[in-house]
Design an enzyme around this catalytic site. Sequence first.
Site, mmCIF file in Angstrom:
data_model
loop_
_atom_site.group_PDB
_atom_site.id
_atom_site.type_symbol
_atom_site.label_atom_id
_atom_site.label_comp_id
_atom_site.label_asym_id
_atom_site.label_seq_id
_atom_site.Cartn_x
_atom_site.Cartn_y
_atom_site.Cartn_z
ATOM 1 N N LYS A 125 0.825 -1.210 0.000
ATOM 2 C CA LYS A 125 0.000 0.000 0.000
ATOM 3 C C LYS A 125 0.862 1.265 0.000
ATOM 4 O O LYS A 125 0.587 2.217 -0.731
ATOM 5 C CB LYS A 125 -0.925 0.002 1.219
ATOM 6 C CG LYS A 125 -1.897 -1.165 1.263
ATOM 7 C CD LYS A 125 -2.870 -1.065 2.424
ATOM 8 C CE LYS A 125 -2.188 -1.156 3.786
ATOM 9 N NZ LYS A 125 -1.539 -2.459 3.996
ATOM 10 N N ARG A 157 12.993 -4.604 8.863
ATOM 11 C CA ARG A 157 12.171 -4.446 10.060
ATOM 12 C C ARG A 157 12.287 -5.675 10.940
ATOM 13 O O ARG A 157 12.308 -6.814 10.458
ATOM 14 C CB ARG A 157 10.705 -4.236 9.672
ATOM 15 C CG ARG A 157 10.404 -2.831 9.203
ATOM 16 C CD ARG A 157 8.962 -2.664 8.789
ATOM 17 N NE ARG A 157 7.995 -3.238 9.725
ATOM 18 C CZ ARG A 157 6.693 -2.970 9.678
ATOM 19 N NH1 ARG A 157 6.216 -2.164 8.745
ATOM 20 N NH2 ARG A 157 5.863 -3.512 10.538
ATOM 21 N N ARG A 206 0.322 -10.632 12.442
ATOM 22 C CA ARG A 206 -0.245 -9.388 11.913
ATOM 23 C C ARG A 206 -1.336 -9.670 10.883
ATOM 24 O O ARG A 206 -2.355 -8.971 10.816
ATOM 25 C CB ARG A 206 0.873 -8.528 11.298
ATOM 26 C CG ARG A 206 1.797 -7.917 12.346
ATOM 27 C CD ARG A 206 3.196 -7.649 11.816
ATOM 28 N NE ARG A 206 3.220 -6.742 10.678
ATOM 29 C CZ ARG A 206 4.244 -6.640 9.825
ATOM 30 N NH1 ARG A 206 5.326 -7.404 9.999
ATOM 31 N NH2 ARG A 206 4.208 -5.783 8.830
ATOM 32 N N ARG A 210 -9.448 1.059 9.790
ATOM 33 C CA ARG A 210 -9.088 -0.325 10.091
ATOM 34 C C ARG A 210 -10.279 -1.140 10.582
ATOM 35 O O ARG A 210 -10.209 -2.364 10.637
ATOM 36 C CB ARG A 210 -7.977 -0.379 11.152
ATOM 37 C CG ARG A 210 -6.634 0.174 10.687
ATOM 38 C CD ARG A 210 -5.612 0.069 11.798
ATOM 39 N NE ARG A 210 -4.334 0.663 11.437
ATOM 40 C CZ ARG A 210 -3.350 0.044 10.814
ATOM 41 N NH1 ARG A 210 -3.506 -1.221 10.492
ATOM 42 N NH2 ARG A 210 -2.235 0.660 10.531
ATOM 43 N N ARG A 255 12.312 -8.603 2.479
ATOM 44 C CA ARG A 255 12.212 -7.164 2.247
ATOM 45 C C ARG A 255 13.192 -6.353 3.089
ATOM 46 O O ARG A 255 13.513 -6.707 4.211
ATOM 47 C CB ARG A 255 10.781 -6.699 2.562
ATOM 48 C CG ARG A 255 10.517 -5.233 2.330
ATOM 49 C CD ARG A 255 9.048 -4.896 2.537
ATOM 50 N NE ARG A 255 8.632 -5.018 3.928
ATOM 51 C CZ ARG A 255 7.425 -4.687 4.375
ATOM 52 N NH1 ARG A 255 6.516 -4.240 3.523
ATOM 53 N NH2 ARG A 255 7.130 -4.821 5.661
#
Length: 214
Positions: free
Chosen positions: A13, A161, A172, A88, A127
């Site tokens: 996103k 991360r 998540r 959300r 990533r």
Amino acid sequence: MNIILLGPPGAGKGTQARKLVDERNMVQLSTGDMLRAARTSGTEMGKMVAAVMDRGDLVTDEIVIGLIREQLESDNPGGGYIFDGFPRTLAQADALGRLLLDMGENLDCVIEMQVDDDALVDRITARATCKDCGEVYNDNTKPIPADGKCSNCGSSQIERRADDNEESLRTRLMAYYKQTSPLVGYYYAKGDLKSVDGLASMDEVAESIARALG
């Protein structure tokens, strides 16, 4: 044009929002960015955000809606707004709808970035992101340059991360499906929803979004 980018963590996103900002002169309203900016702003709303976050409490929907209202009142972009990370929940979706109506704004489109969980986990665990400009790298499709410097801004602050691991990501994802995925049906029923393949290449996803927006 005002749009929502909807999809699980790691769906891309943020990457697509940056493309829309560059290509359509839109303003990205990221909840996380707004909260961080408000905390250090010194405004009354900022002081409220800082107090809540310092206590370790969750920021209320009312505060987030207040921050969004401030943004809508202060900015007047020709391209409109991208809501990234908000809403959300169904309650937040209702609150955003009321706010836009109150301010004479419309929600033009909700883009759902569809993904396969296993493929998403494979992609996200590979990533890395430039801390300075947000450029995203991937061990399989876009490796970090050999000199270790970001190809976009030249920074050497390219990091992974801590929560980009399979266990954390699946946690998540479960939270997303429990809390946020009902928005897919909500916006479909309103006729606002359009879906794209979030696991296609970056450019292919951008082209799909462009076609959806018209």
